[in-house]
Write a protein that holds these residues in place. Sequence first.
Motif, PDB file in Angstrom:
ATOM      1  N   THR A 162       5.719 -23.302  62.266  1.00  0.00           N
ATOM      2  CA  THR A 162       6.896 -22.595  62.803  1.00  0.00           C
ATOM      3  C   THR A 162       8.093 -23.525  62.888  1.00  0.00           C
ATOM      4  OG1 THR A 162       5.463 -21.153  64.109  1.00  0.00           O
ATOM      5  CG2 THR A 162       7.774 -21.276  64.759  1.00  0.00           C
ATOM      6  N   ASN A 187      19.422 -22.533  66.547  1.00  0.00           N
ATOM      7  CA  ASN A 187      18.055 -22.209  66.124  1.00  0.00           C
ATOM      8  C   ASN A 187      17.148 -23.439  66.139  1.00  0.00           C
ATOM      9  OD1 ASN A 187      18.791 -19.589  65.777  1.00  0.00           O
ATOM     10  ND2 ASN A 187      18.750 -19.591  63.551  1.00  0.00           N
ATOM     11  N   THR A 197       9.249 -24.696  59.223  1.00  0.00           N
ATOM     12  CA  THR A 197       9.900 -23.594  58.503  1.00  0.00           C
ATOM     13  C   THR A 197      11.330 -23.394  58.990  1.00  0.00           C
ATOM     14  OG1 THR A 197       7.777 -22.484  58.173  1.00  0.00           O
ATOM     15  CG2 THR A 197       9.757 -21.148  57.930  1.00  0.00           C
ATOM     16  N   ALA A 198      11.528 -23.500  60.309  1.00  0.00           N
ATOM     17  CA  ALA A 198      12.874 -23.348  60.861  1.00  0.00           C
ATOM     18  C   ALA A 198      13.808 -24.444  60.339  1.00  0.00           C
ATOM     19  CB  ALA A 198      12.814 -23.384  62.387  1.00  0.00           C
ATOM     20  N   LEU A 252      13.858 -24.635  69.466  1.00  0.00           N
ATOM     21  CA  LEU A 252      12.454 -24.720  69.066  1.00  0.00           C
ATOM     22  C   LEU A 252      11.621 -25.448  70.112  1.00  0.00           C
ATOM     23  CD1 LEU A 252      12.893 -25.761  65.316  1.00  0.00           C
ATOM     24  CD2 LEU A 252      12.102 -23.548  66.154  1.00  0.00           C
ATOM     25  N   LYS A 265      14.495 -23.840  56.539  1.00  0.00           N
ATOM     26  CA  LYS A 265      15.335 -22.666  56.286  1.00  0.00           C
ATOM     27  C   LYS A 265      16.784 -22.928  56.702  1.00  0.00           C
ATOM     28  CE  LYS A 265      15.725 -17.729  57.316  1.00  0.00           C
ATOM     29  NZ  LYS A 265      15.154 -16.581  58.072  1.00  0.00           N
ATOM     30  N   MET A 266      16.981 -23.523  57.884  1.00  0.00           N
ATOM     31  CA  MET A 266      18.331 -23.736  58.403  1.00  0.00           C
ATOM     32  C   MET A 266      19.087 -24.813  57.634  1.00  0.00           C
ATOM     33  SD  MET A 266      19.048 -21.653  60.853  1.00  0.00           S
ATOM     34  CE  MET A 266      18.144 -20.430  59.905  1.00  0.00           C
TER      35      MET A 266
END
Length: 232
Positions: A146, A43, A149-150, A47, A153-154
Amino acid sequence: MGVEGFPKCIKYLLFFCNFIFWLSGGVILGVALWLRHDEQTSNLLLLQFEGNPAPTTFYVSVYILIAVGALMMFVGFLGCYGAIQESQCLLGTFFACLTILFAGEVAAGIWGFINRDTISKELITFYDAAYDKAISDPKSKQAATTVLTAFHKMLHCCGKSDFMEVHKEVSELCEKTPSQDKPANCHTRLQELFSHKIYLIGISALVVTVIMIFEMVFSMVLCCAIRNSSSY
């Protein structure tokens, strides 16, 4: 006429080592596929920010591991079959393949040691670029949001440093946690993420290298024994 006595023991030892080698190839292939499809790494590395993709060094390394794992399984099978059949031709081919594979693994190990921090540094730079854009350039804020946030979160992280106050624009993107459970900064999380994976790869490579050395010795001893037995 097959080999007898001590060479026969070498024959079965070589078969056993090759079976372990074949299994090791399967393990490396499995680990490489796991690294390729692991949720955290995949993920983050898929990006893009302002048309610039995340660093691909990690994926290049993983694809090399996939190829090495598949090749090891083939060479391991070749060694097992050559030992059982007592074929000088197959054992010679096996030894040549093993030598090439051994040289490649040593070269890859040296390259990996030299560049062991490259992947995390590249991703840290990628994160910092999005962080700086989020707080300084309103036009890029959506794309930066974006990306940030990735990461948050990860990795369950927030910000650049434990000693740096997280800007309001970025803190809004962090996962909400109790005050006593403050998330670590993203620089630390990225370093931990890839150092852990490199540690696993290093252990696998060390085990395989030891097995390969024994196999090279055993294959040459068995090949000489087969040649001597056929001359009688």
